[in-house]
Design a protein around this motif. Structure first.
Motif, short mmCIF file in Angstrom:
data_model
loop_
_atom_site.label_atom_id
_atom_site.label_comp_id
_atom_site.label_asym_id
_atom_site.label_seq_id
_atom_site.Cartn_x
_atom_site.Cartn_y
_atom_site.Cartn_z
N GLU A 17 6.19 -19.00 -24.01
CA GLU A 17 6.89 -19.43 -25.22
C GLU A 17 6.86 -18.30 -26.23
O GLU A 17 5.83 -17.64 -26.42
N CYS A 18 7.97 -18.10 -26.91
CA CYS A 18 8.07 -17.10 -27.96
C CYS A 18 7.40 -17.65 -29.22
O CYS A 18 7.54 -18.83 -29.55
N ASN A 21 9.62 -19.55 -31.61
CA ASN A 21 10.26 -20.79 -31.17
C ASN A 21 10.01 -21.90 -32.19
O ASN A 21 8.89 -22.13 -32.60
N GLY A 25 12.90 -26.08 -29.97
CA GLY A 25 13.66 -24.89 -29.58
C GLY A 25 13.59 -24.61 -28.09
O GLY A 25 12.78 -25.17 -27.36
N ASP A 26 14.45 -23.70 -27.65
CA ASP A 26 14.55 -23.40 -26.22
C ASP A 26 13.98 -22.03 -25.84
O ASP A 26 14.25 -21.52 -24.76
N LEU A 27 13.14 -21.45 -26.71
CA LEU A 27 12.57 -20.13 -26.41
C LEU A 27 11.28 -20.28 -25.60
O LEU A 27 10.22 -19.78 -25.97
N TYR A 103 1.09 -16.91 -27.06
CA TYR A 103 2.53 -16.70 -27.15
C TYR A 103 2.91 -15.41 -26.41
O TYR A 103 2.07 -14.54 -26.16
#
Length: 182
Positions: A17-18, A21, A25-27, A103
């Motif tokens: 995961e970013c 995000n 969210g979709d990151l 992350y």
């Protein structure tokens, strides 16, 4: 790279995961990764007791670090494959770091070298004021909704890094009441 490929590898599912995000969210995404436990690499290098962090340096100048305790965890990998194939260029070929609970900023792609240091290291984002630990926060998102009347069908993701998720609750009345999801 050839020496890395010759080492004993493991496969594990891992979600990245970013740090930027947003909730919902979709990151973030999950893949089946193939890699060498970083612990094996450090043991082969003869790392001693004075080590504090492992610095990961990537092609292009990006760098970050992990505390030795995280670097030595069984799930921390130097990944060389993804979903049964060689690691794609977009995901970091020839190798990238995978560190459970952190992350993506702590998991450099396009790995060039590892360096063991005996003092705290300021990585690229840390030197710009971002988190040193970059521990994943609990998040959720809804990807699909089904019926618009009870019973409801929803599908999505709940993620808390390496802490896991014990349950998911759903509200159909804007938070007045909650029910545990199946």
């Amino acid at each position: 790279y050839d020496q890395l490929l010759a080492m004993p590898a493991v496969e594990q599912y891992f979600t990245l995961e970013c740090i930027s995000n947003q909730v919902g969210g979709d990151l973030m995404s999950t893949a089946k990764w193939t890699g060498v436990p970083m612990r094996l690499i450090l043991e082969k290098a003869g790392v001693n007791g004075g080590a504090l962090e492992v610095v990961s340096r990537a092609v292009g100048g990006y760098s970050d670090s992990l505390p030795m305790s995280d670097a030595l965890r069984p799930g921390t990998l130097v990944a060389v494959g993804m979903n049964g194939m060689a690691l794609p260029r977009a995901h970091g070929f020839p190798a990238r770091i995978l560190a459970p609970g952190h992350y993506g900023m702590k998991q450099p792609k396009w790995l060039e070298s590892l360096e063991v240091v005996d003092q705290p290291y300021q990585g690229y984002w840390e030197s710009r004021g971002w988190s040193k630990t970059a521990i994943v926060k609990t998040t959720a998102r809804t990807d699909t909704t089904g019926a618009h009347a009870a019973p409801y069908t929803l599908a999505g993701v709940a993620f808390a890094g390496d802490r896991g998720i014990s349950k998911v609750e759903v509200s159909t009345d804007q938070g007045a009441t909650w029910k545990e999801a199946d």
